[in-house]
Design a protein around this motif. Structure first.
Motif, PDB file in Angstrom:
ATOM      1  N   ARG A  53      29.731  63.406 -18.244  1.00  0.00           N
ATOM      2  CA  ARG A  53      30.604  63.227 -19.398  1.00  0.00           C
ATOM      3  C   ARG A  53      30.868  61.738 -19.649  1.00  0.00           C
ATOM      4  N   THR A  54      30.203  60.859 -18.892  1.00  0.00           N
ATOM      5  CA  THR A  54      30.456  59.418 -18.992  1.00  0.00           C
ATOM      6  C   THR A  54      29.724  58.746 -20.149  1.00  0.00           C
ATOM      7  N   VAL A  55      28.806  59.469 -20.792  1.00  0.00           N
ATOM      8  CA  VAL A  55      28.104  58.924 -21.955  1.00  0.00           C
ATOM      9  C   VAL A  55      28.357  59.860 -23.130  1.00  0.00           C
ATOM     10  N   PRO A  56      28.292  59.339 -24.366  1.00  0.00           N
ATOM     11  CA  PRO A  56      28.538  60.220 -25.505  1.00  0.00           C
ATOM     12  C   PRO A  56      27.406  61.217 -25.783  1.00  0.00           C
ATOM     13  N   ALA A  57      26.171  60.859 -25.474  1.00  0.00           N
ATOM     14  CA  ALA A  57      25.031  61.737 -25.777  1.00  0.00           C
ATOM     15  C   ALA A  57      23.978  61.598 -24.678  1.00  0.00           C
ATOM     16  N   ALA A  78      27.628  67.872 -24.601  1.00  0.00           N
ATOM     17  CA  ALA A  78      28.525  67.941 -25.753  1.00  0.00           C
ATOM     18  C   ALA A  78      28.055  67.026 -26.886  1.00  0.00           C
ATOM     19  N   GLY A  79      27.193  66.070 -26.567  1.00  0.00           N
ATOM     20  CA  GLY A  79      26.778  65.106 -27.583  1.00  0.00           C
ATOM     21  C   GLY A  79      25.321  65.146 -27.972  1.00  0.00           C
ATOM     22  N   ALA A  80      24.504  65.889 -27.218  1.00  0.00           N
ATOM     23  CA  ALA A  80      23.069  65.928 -27.520  1.00  0.00           C
ATOM     24  C   ALA A  80      22.475  67.221 -26.962  1.00  0.00           C
ATOM     25  N   ASP A 119      16.822  66.712 -26.886  1.00  0.00           N
ATOM     26  CA  ASP A 119      17.059  65.278 -27.084  1.00  0.00           C
ATOM     27  C   ASP A 119      17.024  64.538 -25.749  1.00  0.00           C
ATOM     28  N   ALA A 120      17.642  65.137 -24.724  1.00  0.00           N
ATOM     29  CA  ALA A 120      17.642  64.507 -23.402  1.00  0.00           C
ATOM     30  C   ALA A 120      16.227  64.433 -22.836  1.00  0.00           C
TER      31      ALA A 120
END
Length: 186
Positions: A73-77, A93-95, A99-100
């Motif tokens: 959870r330390t990065v937005p995406a 939650a962001g990607a 995408d990852a």
């Protein structure tokens, strides 16, 4: 990337009562068996991508060589892990997972999902096969279940509820009653 381009495989060893970790949240040494560790390491050597949460890692000699996605959870995406050039940090939650994977540079082959419980749960409807190792003589009181829902449901019931069916079982360590069952998507 479509789901069919990446084969999704899960790997876990659980105690007889479905636990992955002890009361402190750590996998106890009693749950580590040489034959299962060898099976696990061989599978990860063959995988194109390793996916895990912040507390799950394989801790093997070639671990640093493996391309991986670590949930956080330390990065937005998605972002590169500054501590590991072979790792991508991913916040679901962001990607998307796709995408990852694109960020990690892996768009085909096999992704090995190695935990923890919430990470396993995220892929329940996507596994092509889940390799469930179990130490049938070991119980871990007050531990952490391998999947959310354990101990109310068994690991086997949870896998079956997501469309996986038990296929072949291999004895890994007869002396300690440790085996692995491939749960395959029908």
């Amino acid at each position: 990337m479509t789901q069919s381009q990446l084969r999704i495989e899960g790997y876990v060893i659980l105690s007889a009562n479905g636990m992955l970790a002890d009361a402190s949240g750590v996998m106890p040494p009693e749950l580590k068996f040489d034959a299962d560790q060898k099976f696990f390491e061989t599978a990860l050597d063959a995988a194109d991508l390793i996916v895990h949460g912040k507390h799950s890692f394989e801790d093997q000699p070639r671990s640093a060589l493996r391309t991986r996605i670590a949930l956080t959870r330390t990065v937005p995406a998605v972002a590169r892990d500054p501590a590991n050039p072979k790792a991508t940090l991913w916040n679901p939650a962001g990607a998307s997972f796709e995408d990852a994977c694109n960020h990690a540079g892996v768009t085909s082959g096999t992704a090995a999902i190695i935990g923890g419980p919430e990470v396993f749960e995220m892929f329940m409807d996507r596994y092509d096969v889940f390799w469930l190792s179990q130490a049938h003589r070991l119980t871990i009181p007050d531990g952490t279940g391998g999947f959310p829902g354990i101990p109310v449901k068994s690991a086997q019931d949870i896998l079956a509820a997501h469309g996986l069916k038990p296929a072949e079982t291999h004895v890994l360590d007869a002396a300690h009653a440790v085996d692995v069952t491939a749960w395959r998507r029908a």
